[in-house]
Design a protein around this motif. Structure first.
Motif, short mmCIF file in Angstrom:
data_model
loop_
_atom_site.label_atom_id
_atom_site.label_comp_id
_atom_site.label_asym_id
_atom_site.label_seq_id
_atom_site.Cartn_x
_atom_site.Cartn_y
_atom_site.Cartn_z
N ALA A 1 3.39 5.78 46.12
CA ALA A 1 2.58 5.34 47.25
C ALA A 1 1.31 4.66 46.78
N GLY A 2 1.00 3.52 47.43
CA GLY A 2 -0.26 2.84 47.23
C GLY A 2 -0.89 2.57 48.59
N TYR A 3 -2.20 2.43 48.64
CA TYR A 3 -2.85 2.26 49.94
C TYR A 3 -4.22 1.63 49.80
N TRP A 4 -4.67 1.04 50.91
CA TRP A 4 -6.04 0.57 51.01
C TRP A 4 -6.47 0.64 52.47
N SER B 1 -9.81 -0.65 55.27
CA SER B 1 -11.04 -1.39 55.51
C SER B 1 -12.24 -0.43 55.43
N ARG B 2 -13.33 -0.93 54.91
CA ARG B 2 -14.50 -0.07 54.71
C ARG B 2 -14.97 0.57 56.01
N GLU B 3 -14.86 -0.15 57.12
CA GLU B 3 -15.38 0.39 58.38
C GLU B 3 -14.58 1.59 58.87
N TYR B 4 -13.36 1.78 58.35
CA TYR B 4 -12.53 2.90 58.77
C TYR B 4 -12.49 4.03 57.73
N ALA B 5 -13.16 3.83 56.61
CA ALA B 5 -13.14 4.83 55.54
C ALA B 5 -13.92 6.07 55.97
N GLY B 6 -13.50 7.22 55.48
CA GLY B 6 -14.21 8.46 55.73
C GLY B 6 -13.96 9.09 57.08
N ARG B 7 -12.96 8.60 57.81
CA ARG B 7 -12.66 9.14 59.13
C ARG B 7 -11.34 9.91 59.18
N VAL C 1 1.30 9.24 43.46
CA VAL C 1 0.22 8.29 43.70
C VAL C 1 -0.54 8.13 42.39
N ASN C 2 -0.79 6.89 41.99
CA ASN C 2 -1.51 6.61 40.75
C ASN C 2 -2.82 5.89 41.07
N ILE C 3 -3.94 6.43 40.57
CA ILE C 3 -5.27 5.98 40.98
C ILE C 3 -6.17 5.81 39.77
N ALA D 1 -13.29 6.77 43.45
CA ALA D 1 -13.61 8.05 44.09
C ALA D 1 -13.03 8.17 45.49
N ALA D 2 -13.01 7.08 46.25
CA ALA D 2 -12.51 7.15 47.62
C ALA D 2 -11.02 7.46 47.65
N SER D 3 -10.24 6.81 46.78
CA SER D 3 -8.81 7.09 46.75
C SER D 3 -8.50 8.47 46.19
N LEU D 4 -9.28 8.91 45.22
CA LEU D 4 -9.10 10.26 44.69
C LEU D 4 -9.35 11.30 45.77
N ALA D 5 -10.31 11.04 46.65
CA ALA D 5 -10.60 11.98 47.73
C ALA D 5 -9.40 12.15 48.66
N VAL D 6 -8.62 11.08 48.85
CA VAL D 6 -7.45 11.14 49.73
C VAL D 6 -6.42 12.11 49.19
N VAL D 7 -6.04 11.97 47.91
CA VAL D 7 -5.00 12.83 47.37
C VAL D 7 -5.49 14.27 47.23
N ARG D 8 -6.78 14.44 47.01
CA ARG D 8 -7.31 15.80 46.90
C ARG D 8 -7.34 16.49 48.25
N LYS D 9 -7.63 15.74 49.33
CA LYS D 9 -7.58 16.33 50.67
C LYS D 9 -6.17 16.79 51.00
N LEU D 10 -5.16 16.08 50.48
CA LEU D 10 -3.77 16.43 50.74
C LEU D 10 -3.22 17.42 49.72
N GLY D 11 -4.02 17.80 48.75
CA GLY D 11 -3.59 18.78 47.78
C GLY D 11 -2.49 18.33 46.84
N LEU D 12 -2.43 17.03 46.54
CA LEU D 12 -1.43 16.57 45.59
C LEU D 12 -1.76 17.10 44.19
N ARG D 13 -0.73 17.40 43.46
CA ARG D 13 -0.86 18.03 42.15
C ARG D 13 -1.17 16.99 41.07
N PRO D 14 -2.23 17.17 40.27
CA PRO D 14 -2.52 16.22 39.19
C PRO D 14 -1.50 16.34 38.07
N GLU D 15 -1.07 15.19 37.55
CA GLU D 15 -0.07 15.17 36.49
C GLU D 15 -0.59 14.53 35.20
#
Length: 211
Positions: A111-114, A116-122, A147-149, A154-168
């Motif tokens: 999975a990859g994602y992006w 818009s800044r105005e919608y980030a953090g919501r 997911v590879n980041i 920092a913003a993308s790392l926050a997404v996977v951490r909120k979802l509890g994805l396991r670091p590999e």
């Protein structure tokens, strides 16, 4: 909770609601989106360019919107990608693309994602990624999502951490990003780690995340 439309695997349209109650639609990109897509990417160039994939071939150009759309449709039709745009209140807010989908004994996708800044953090991106991953697990029959980041993102790392994805761990010089081969931190989740639930459950009940 997200709701999925059953039937053919493509095209697909998903709906979801963030923990704050904001509605999201995930749908295929269309030719009608071109002007809005180009404008969103233009206004977010500084925000997104450090994390954008680039062409490592000398002199290689950037794909046109038409070429990108054609590639998405072709890859999705044969089941190798699940490329969806994120729509909030009728406006294009970002994308989630599940690529490198492999079935057989692997049953995995990246999975990859992006956004818009105005919608980030919501909570829009974690909710969108969870909806796509849960659809991939329940409808496409995948077993693992990764997911590879870039470590600096920092913003993308926050997404996977909120979802509890396991670091590999770190994959050295994995992808050509922003003009050079960059290291990436890899995160993943398998069906077994969800314990019969969904990835979205981890947003609604973060205290129940398992690692």
């Amino acid at each position: 909770m997200f709701r999925r439309r059953t039937g053919a695997h493509w095209p697909v349209r998903l709906t979801a609601t963030t923990p704050r109650g904001e509605g999201i639609v995930l749908r295929p990109l269309t030719a009608r989106d071109e002007s809005e897509f180009v404008e969103v990417r233009r206004t977010n160039a500084q925000w997104l360019s450090p994390w954008d994939a680039t062409n490592p071939v000398p002199g290689g150009g950037v794909r046109t919107f038409a070429a990108m759309l054609r590639s998405f449709d072709e890859e999705a039709a044969i089941g190798r990608q699940l490329p969806l745009v994120i729509e909030v209140d009728g406006r294009l807010a970002g994308q989630v693309n599940l690529s490198n989908i492999t079935l057989g004994s692997f049953r995995s996708g990246s999975a990859g994602y992006w956004i818009s800044r105005e919608y980030a953090g919501r909570g829009i991106m974690p909710t969108s990624l969870a909806a796509v991953a849960d659809h991939a697990f329940t409808t496409l029959g995948l077993h693992r999502i990764e997911v590879n980041i870039r470590p600096e993102n920092a913003a993308s790392l926050a997404v996977v951490r909120k979802l509890g994805l396991r670091p590999e761990g770190v994959r050295k010089r994995m992808l050509h990003i922003d003009g050079a081969w960059r290291d990436h931190e890899s995160f993943a989740v398998t069906v077994e780690e969800l314990n019969g639930g969904t990835l979205r459950d981890r947003l609604d009940h973060p205290q129940h995340q398992s690692h």
